[in-house]
Design an enzyme around this catalytic site. Structure first.
Site, mmCIF file in Angstrom:
data_model
loop_
_atom_site.group_PDB
_atom_site.id
_atom_site.type_symbol
_atom_site.label_atom_id
_atom_site.label_comp_id
_atom_site.label_asym_id
_atom_site.label_seq_id
_atom_site.Cartn_x
_atom_site.Cartn_y
_atom_site.Cartn_z
ATOM 1 N N SER A 10 29.844 57.258 -85.218
ATOM 2 C CA SER A 10 31.403 57.192 -84.462
ATOM 3 C C SER A 10 31.133 56.855 -82.943
ATOM 4 O O SER A 10 29.947 56.891 -82.316
ATOM 5 C CB SER A 10 32.055 58.336 -84.361
ATOM 6 O OG SER A 10 30.935 59.685 -83.935
ATOM 7 N N GLU A 12 33.065 56.625 -78.844
ATOM 8 C CA GLU A 12 33.954 57.127 -77.869
ATOM 9 C C GLU A 12 34.226 55.841 -76.896
ATOM 10 O O GLU A 12 33.359 55.199 -76.435
ATOM 11 C CB GLU A 12 33.510 58.254 -77.185
ATOM 12 C CG GLU A 12 34.521 58.661 -76.041
ATOM 13 C CD GLU A 12 34.022 59.569 -75.113
ATOM 14 O OE1 GLU A 12 33.963 60.830 -75.721
ATOM 15 O OE2 GLU A 12 33.492 59.399 -73.967
ATOM 16 N N ASP A 104 38.857 68.209 -67.854
ATOM 17 C CA ASP A 104 38.399 68.356 -66.685
ATOM 18 C C ASP A 104 39.570 68.536 -65.453
ATOM 19 O O ASP A 104 40.517 67.960 -65.667
ATOM 20 C CB ASP A 104 37.772 67.056 -66.109
ATOM 21 C CG ASP A 104 36.544 66.894 -66.922
ATOM 22 O OD1 ASP A 104 35.766 67.931 -67.589
ATOM 23 O OD2 ASP A 104 36.227 65.530 -67.397
ATOM 24 N N PHE A 211 26.515 60.662 -64.174
ATOM 25 C CA PHE A 211 27.073 61.347 -65.194
ATOM 26 C C PHE A 211 26.391 62.825 -65.550
ATOM 27 O O PHE A 211 27.136 63.780 -65.807
ATOM 28 C CB PHE A 211 26.994 60.499 -66.468
ATOM 29 C CG PHE A 211 27.856 59.321 -66.281
ATOM 30 C CD1 PHE A 211 29.076 59.192 -65.543
ATOM 31 C CD2 PHE A 211 27.561 57.924 -67.079
ATOM 32 C CE1 PHE A 211 29.981 57.939 -65.753
ATOM 33 C CE2 PHE A 211 28.469 56.898 -66.946
ATOM 34 C CZ PHE A 211 29.308 56.871 -66.188
ATOM 35 N N HIS A 261 27.216 60.216 -82.418
ATOM 36 C CA HIS A 261 28.425 59.861 -81.690
ATOM 37 C C HIS A 261 27.898 59.346 -80.377
ATOM 38 O O HIS A 261 27.439 59.898 -79.539
ATOM 39 C CB HIS A 261 29.262 61.114 -81.522
ATOM 40 C CG HIS A 261 30.567 60.730 -80.604
ATOM 41 N ND1 HIS A 261 31.733 60.071 -81.456
ATOM 42 C CD2 HIS A 261 31.059 60.956 -79.406
ATOM 43 C CE1 HIS A 261 32.504 59.940 -80.540
ATOM 44 N NE2 HIS A 261 32.231 60.589 -79.423
#
Length: 280
Positions: A10, A12, A104, A211, A261
């Site tokens: 998968s 994102e 967030d 990140f 993912h």
């Protein structure tokens, strides 16, 4: 077109903010669609800042028969009525999966929205739409930046799972042992949902370091210095990053993880290189 991989797959995406970004995402999703993924997911900005853009992106991707598309929905999504309207909109387009998050909190805001925690949002969805939505949640093998301990992390994760979820996807990580240890601890604490590892291919040192900072991901010192040693040589960083990501995924797949993912950052090449290597 690739044959369907032997493992769950998968990707994102985030909602594009400009016409140029829309063109990039259109090309990216077209290329990644050819790898036969189980689903795409689309993020939800801090404080609900991409609420409309998320829905538009999700519905645009859903115009194709496969794969399924899972929108992120955070506690910052507005009032209960706002969230109900959005969920009804998704149902009108045949979307019955949601990735539920606390979300967030934007800088300068002291609290989240109407719902404080993801479990409250999940309970609300099941209450208002019984037996309708499949819920996915996030989890943090290396502990959420706001958690005070691993025990606290597991407590809140279990609270989400008990609210009724189908799967979890981890924040990205570089240490496979962190993932395996986390899964073992979850099992010992009665958490039995599939936990899919989230992986971010390394393509840019400064970006990945940033990140890591706000996601709570631990970058091993040796990896930090290795990437730093390449300086501004982007091709060298990308070549090393792809090789490293392939080896990381291989270690995970050898232990029969439920899938992988990929956090694509709306770019196809690095993720495609990894997936092709794993599927070869």
């Amino acid at each position: 077109m690739m044959n369907k991989p032997k493992f769950g797959l998968s990707y994102e995406f985030f909602p594009p903010k400009s016409d140029e970004q829309k063109v990039i995402l259109k090309d990216t999703q077209k290329k990644l669609r050819e790898t036969h993924p189980d689903f795409f997911s689309v993020t939800f900005g801090a404080g609900g800042s991409t609420l409309t853009a998320t829905a538009e992106t999700v519905i645009g991707l859903k115009q194709h028969d496969t794969p399924k598309v899972i929108p992120h929905l955070s506690c910052m999504g507005g009032t209960p009525d706002d969230i109900k309207k959005l969920l009804n909109k998704y149902l009108d387009h045949g979307i019955t999966d949601i990735l539920a998050l606390r979300g967030d909190v934007p800088s300068g805001m002291g609290s989240v929205g109407y719902f404080r925690y993801a479990n409250e949002l999940i309970e609300f969805i099941h209450q208002e739409f019984p037996d309708t939505f499949n819920i996915t949640v996030g989890c943090y093998p290396e502990v959420h930046p706001e958690s005070v301990s691993l025990d606290t992390e597991l407590k809140y994760f279990k609270r989400k799972v008990n609210a009724g979820v189908d799967r979890a996807i981890t924040q990205f990580f570089f240490n496979p042992e962190a993932y395996f240890q986390y899964v073992d601890l979850c099992e010992k604490n009665g958490i039995d949902v599939p936990i899919t590892p989230g992986i971010m291919p390394i393509t840019n040192y400064s970006n990945i370091k940033r990140f890591c900072g706000f996601c709570g991901t631990d970058m091993p010192r040796w990896l930090h210095y290795k990437l730093q040693s390449y300086g501004d040589d982007r091709k060298a960083i990308q070549a090393f990053g792809t090789d490293y990501t392939i080896r990381l995924c291989q270690q995970l797949l050898e232990q029969s993880v439920p899938g992988i993912h990929f956090y694509t950052l709306n770019r196809a090449k690095a993720t495609l290189d990894v997936v092709r290597a794993l599927s070869g």
